[in-house]
Design a protein around this motif. Sequence first.
Motif, PDB file in Angstrom:
ATOM      1  N   ALA A 140       0.881  -1.401   0.157  1.00 29.67           N
ATOM      2  CA  ALA A 140      -0.415   0.047   0.094  1.00 29.67           C
ATOM      3  C   ALA A 140       1.081   1.294   0.080  1.00 29.67           C
ATOM      4  CB  ALA A 140      -0.985   0.428   1.418  1.00 29.67           C
ATOM      5  N   LEU A 141       2.186   1.503   0.705  1.00 30.94           N
ATOM      6  CA  LEU A 141       2.809   1.996   0.420  1.00 30.94           C
ATOM      7  C   LEU A 141       3.585   2.577  -0.305  1.00 30.94           C
ATOM      8  CD1 LEU A 141       4.222   1.970   3.904  1.00 30.94           C
ATOM      9  CD2 LEU A 141       2.949   3.680   3.929  1.00 30.94           C
ATOM     10  N   GLN A 143       2.505   1.610  -3.373  1.00 30.51           N
ATOM     11  CA  GLN A 143       1.402   2.361  -4.398  1.00 30.51           C
ATOM     12  C   GLN A 143       1.109   3.610  -3.904  1.00 30.51           C
ATOM     13  OE1 GLN A 143      -2.438   0.527  -4.968  1.00 30.51           O
ATOM     14  NE2 GLN A 143      -1.080  -2.366  -4.345  1.00 30.51           N
ATOM     15  N   HIS A 144       1.799   4.377  -3.145  1.00 27.49           N
ATOM     16  CA  HIS A 144       1.510   5.497  -2.537  1.00 27.49           C
ATOM     17  C   HIS A 144       2.803   6.494  -2.661  1.00 27.49           C
ATOM     18  CE1 HIS A 144      -1.223   8.997  -0.524  1.00 27.49           C
ATOM     19  NE2 HIS A 144      -0.294   9.376  -0.210  1.00 27.49           N
ATOM     20  N   GLY A 145       3.283   6.297  -3.701  1.00 26.34           N
ATOM     21  CA  GLY A 145       4.530   6.423  -3.994  1.00 26.34           C
ATOM     22  C   GLY A 145       6.063   6.021  -3.364  1.00 26.34           C
ATOM     23  N   TYR A 221       7.081   8.694   5.315  1.00 19.47           N
ATOM     24  CA  TYR A 221       5.808   7.075   5.228  1.00 19.47           C
ATOM     25  C   TYR A 221       6.202   6.947   6.423  1.00 19.47           C
ATOM     26  CZ  TYR A 221       5.860   8.065   0.219  1.00 19.47           C
ATOM     27  OH  TYR A 221       5.824   8.181  -1.083  1.00 19.47           O
ATOM     28  N   GLY A 243       2.037   8.864   4.049  1.00 17.49           N
ATOM     29  CA  GLY A 243       1.645   8.077   4.328  1.00 17.49           C
ATOM     30  C   GLY A 243       1.837   7.610   5.528  1.00 17.49           C
ATOM     31  N   ALA A 268      -1.951  10.697   3.945  1.00 19.25           N
ATOM     32  CA  ALA A 268      -2.353   9.558   3.927  1.00 19.25           C
ATOM     33  C   ALA A 268      -2.727   8.940   4.878  1.00 19.25           C
ATOM     34  CB  ALA A 268      -2.727   8.360   2.209  1.00 19.25           C
ATOM     35  N   LEU A 270      -4.045   4.842   5.596  1.00 22.12           N
ATOM     36  CA  LEU A 270      -4.007   3.892   4.749  1.00 22.12           C
ATOM     37  C   LEU A 270      -4.626   2.017   5.251  1.00 22.12           C
ATOM     38  CD1 LEU A 270      -0.973   3.668   2.037  1.00 22.12           C
ATOM     39  CD2 LEU A 270      -3.429   4.539   1.800  1.00 22.12           C
TER      40      LEU A 270
END
Length: 329
Positions: A140-141, A143-145, A221, A243, A268, A270
């Motif tokens: 997930a992280l 995908q968030h960059g 993150y 995120g 974000a 998540l």
Amino acid sequence: MEKFSALLIQETNGEIAYDIQKITLDDLSEGDVLIKTEYSSINFKDSLAVMKNGGVIRSYPMIPGIDVSGTVVSSKEEHLTVGEKVLVTGYGLGVSHTGGFSEYVRVPAEWVVPLPKQLSEKSAMILGTAGFTAALCIDALEQHGLSANKEARLLVTGASGGVASLSIAMLKGLGYKNITALTRKKETVRELKELGASEVLLHDEFMPEKIRPLGKQLYDYALDTVGGDTLAAVLPLINYGGGVAACGNAGGLGLQTTVLPFILRNVALLGIDSVNVPMEKRQLIWNRLATDLNGTEQALVNEITLSQAPETFASLQQGQHIGRTIIKF
């Protein structure tokens, strides 16, 4: 089939008790696939399952154990053949459906993941739900960059636990260099640095007297396994556009925060669930756990027998458990 051993939880007059008993297949929940257990693992959720008012099991008797790996001994489905190595995590296993703390496990075919060739039954349970959750968080992280920045400043909370310790090993294996581990256990500092943490912070020193809406942007993150006040303290420290992957609630179900990290810093939050992940995604993650996210060689692992499980339940309940504990059958 002769009787076999399982850890059975029962309720009598409102009291919860558990012990190892000899049972038959008739004592197992219904399913299309019967698996001979090779390994299981003990998670925090399993320690709650054996407690009165633990909030995990609602009907008794029940066999706990949310993870299992082993060999198919009978199957009603053509795509799952006798002799095939498989694993099961999540769904209702060990919660509403008899689980992995048994020499045999019977489950619906749609719950069963064929074991990736690169993983043994043992390594699959060193990972188990903890490793699966860690991989979901990292995915997930990414995908968030995160994947675009190997120099990203990372924070992992609850660092001595199963999910967090595996996360640190996985992140290190992926080439991330700036990993800060947050832990309550001073005695684990050396182990966490060996896993891959570049810095270790103690929880009491990290937590402020009062959590401000926004603080210094210290981390790009975070991977939070704790929740509660810890997560509330982390959010104001995340850099603009960063995120937080949140997967745990050992620190409490509540979250006292403000909208400022989200609307002023574009942070974000998540949410990560490991129980009801669709099978396509589940198989993709397990294939990653067999390859680029395989942190089993670095993992902190203790192997026990089923009869030793109560000791691990106690250490988890008391917040003293470190790393992963697996059960060999």
